[in-house]
Design an enzyme around this catalytic site. Structure first.
Site, short mmCIF file in Angstrom:
data_model
loop_
_atom_site.label_atom_id
_atom_site.label_comp_id
_atom_site.label_asym_id
_atom_site.label_seq_id
_atom_site.Cartn_x
_atom_site.Cartn_y
_atom_site.Cartn_z
N CYS A 188 16.81 28.28 35.21
CA CYS A 188 15.95 28.16 36.39
C CYS A 188 16.79 27.87 37.62
O CYS A 188 16.60 28.49 38.68
CB CYS A 188 14.91 27.07 36.16
SG CYS A 188 13.60 27.04 37.40
N CYS A 189 17.73 26.93 37.51
CA CYS A 189 18.61 26.62 38.64
C CYS A 189 19.46 27.83 39.03
O CYS A 189 19.70 28.09 40.22
CB CYS A 189 19.52 25.45 38.30
SG CYS A 189 18.74 23.83 38.34
N CYS A 199 14.01 19.63 43.14
CA CYS A 199 12.72 20.30 42.95
C CYS A 199 11.73 19.34 42.30
O CYS A 199 12.09 18.52 41.44
CB CYS A 199 12.90 21.53 42.07
SG CYS A 199 13.85 22.85 42.86
N CYS A 206 11.41 18.66 38.41
CA CYS A 206 12.60 18.13 37.74
C CYS A 206 13.13 16.85 38.37
O CYS A 206 14.28 16.46 38.15
CB CYS A 206 13.71 19.18 37.74
SG CYS A 206 13.26 20.73 36.92
N CYS A 230 23.03 21.01 39.30
CA CYS A 230 22.30 22.28 39.31
C CYS A 230 23.24 23.48 39.22
O CYS A 230 22.79 24.59 38.91
CB CYS A 230 21.46 22.39 40.59
SG CYS A 230 22.41 22.34 42.11
#
Length: 236
Positions: free
Chosen positions: A123-124, A206, A209, A232
């Site tokens: 995702c990062c 975010c 998280c 990240c």
């Protein structure tokens, strides 16, 4: 793009040694930023997570109109977006708002919902690392607000470094700053700060998280809590 100075590892080494000799943290940070602005001109930008306007304030003091890159991941707290807008209106900066190629809905359709829970590294990579790499490809040098005392993984951060992964110079003007230095500068200059800090957040990323930290916890303990993840990927 062209630049007045060619970015090289040797250039970074020489500059880092020169600026490490400056004892005053504010003078040091402004000297690093002024050098980057003079050396690379329009081909220099700083990045900001919009936890506060500290780096943007320093950057705009040394380089009025400095480009400030913000990664709008689609997962930010409303308070973070508000802080971004506040900083952009209050300081003489040029905001560069960067969004990933896919919206959150499009990512969910391809990878499934809540990818950040199942594979936070991916995702990062999709929402931060790749978009930043694309944006920075147009620059010769970039700056960040990471500090040595933030975490063990950042303890060796240099003021001026060679970003081998991207083939460019990276400056970290406040690398040597303590939290007391940060707090004093913010108070002295009334720098905008993300209101989430007042709610117990120690480091802001975010929303899915990031959680507040408990008393005595490391400031970054609320990032990817329980995931065994500490960065990240932007600074590694």
């Amino acid at each position: 793009m062209t630049t007045a100075v060619r970015p090289t590892p040797e250039l970074a080494d020489e500059a880092n040694a020169r600026f490490e000799a400056i004892a005053d943290p504010v003078e040091q940070a402004l000297a690093v930023l002024a050098w980057a602005g003079e050396a690379f001109g329009e081909n220099f930008a700083i990045t900001s997570s919009m936890a506060d306007g500290l780096l943007a304030h320093l950057g705009s003091t040394a380089i009025p109109g400095v480009k400030v890159v913000f990664l709008d991941t689609g997962y930010h707290f409303a308070e973070t977006i508000g802080t971004r807008d506040w900083i952009a209106s209050a300081l003489p900066i040029t905001l560069v708002d960067v969004t990933p190629p896919q919206s959150v809905a499009e990512q969910d359709a391809e990878h499934g919902a809540r990818l950040h829970d199942r594979d936070p590294d991916l995702c990062c990579a999709l929402r931060k690392v790749a978009p930043l790499a694309t944006t920075l490809a147009g620059f010769a040098a970039w700056g960040s607000g990471i500090r040595r005392e933030e975490s063990p993984t950042r303890a060796g951060t240099r003021l001026v470094d060679w970003d081998a992964k991207r083939g460019m110079v990276k400056v970290n003007p406040i690398a040597a700053w303590t939290q007391d230095d940060v707090d004093a500068y913010i108070e002295r200059h009334q720098v905008p700060v993300n209101p989430l800090f007042e709610l117990g957040y120690g480091s802001i990323g975010c929303a899915p998280c990031t959680r507040p930290v408990a008393p005595g916890e490391d400031a970054r303990a609320g990032r990817w809590a329980g995931q065994g993840k500490t960065e990240c990927g932007l600074h590694t």
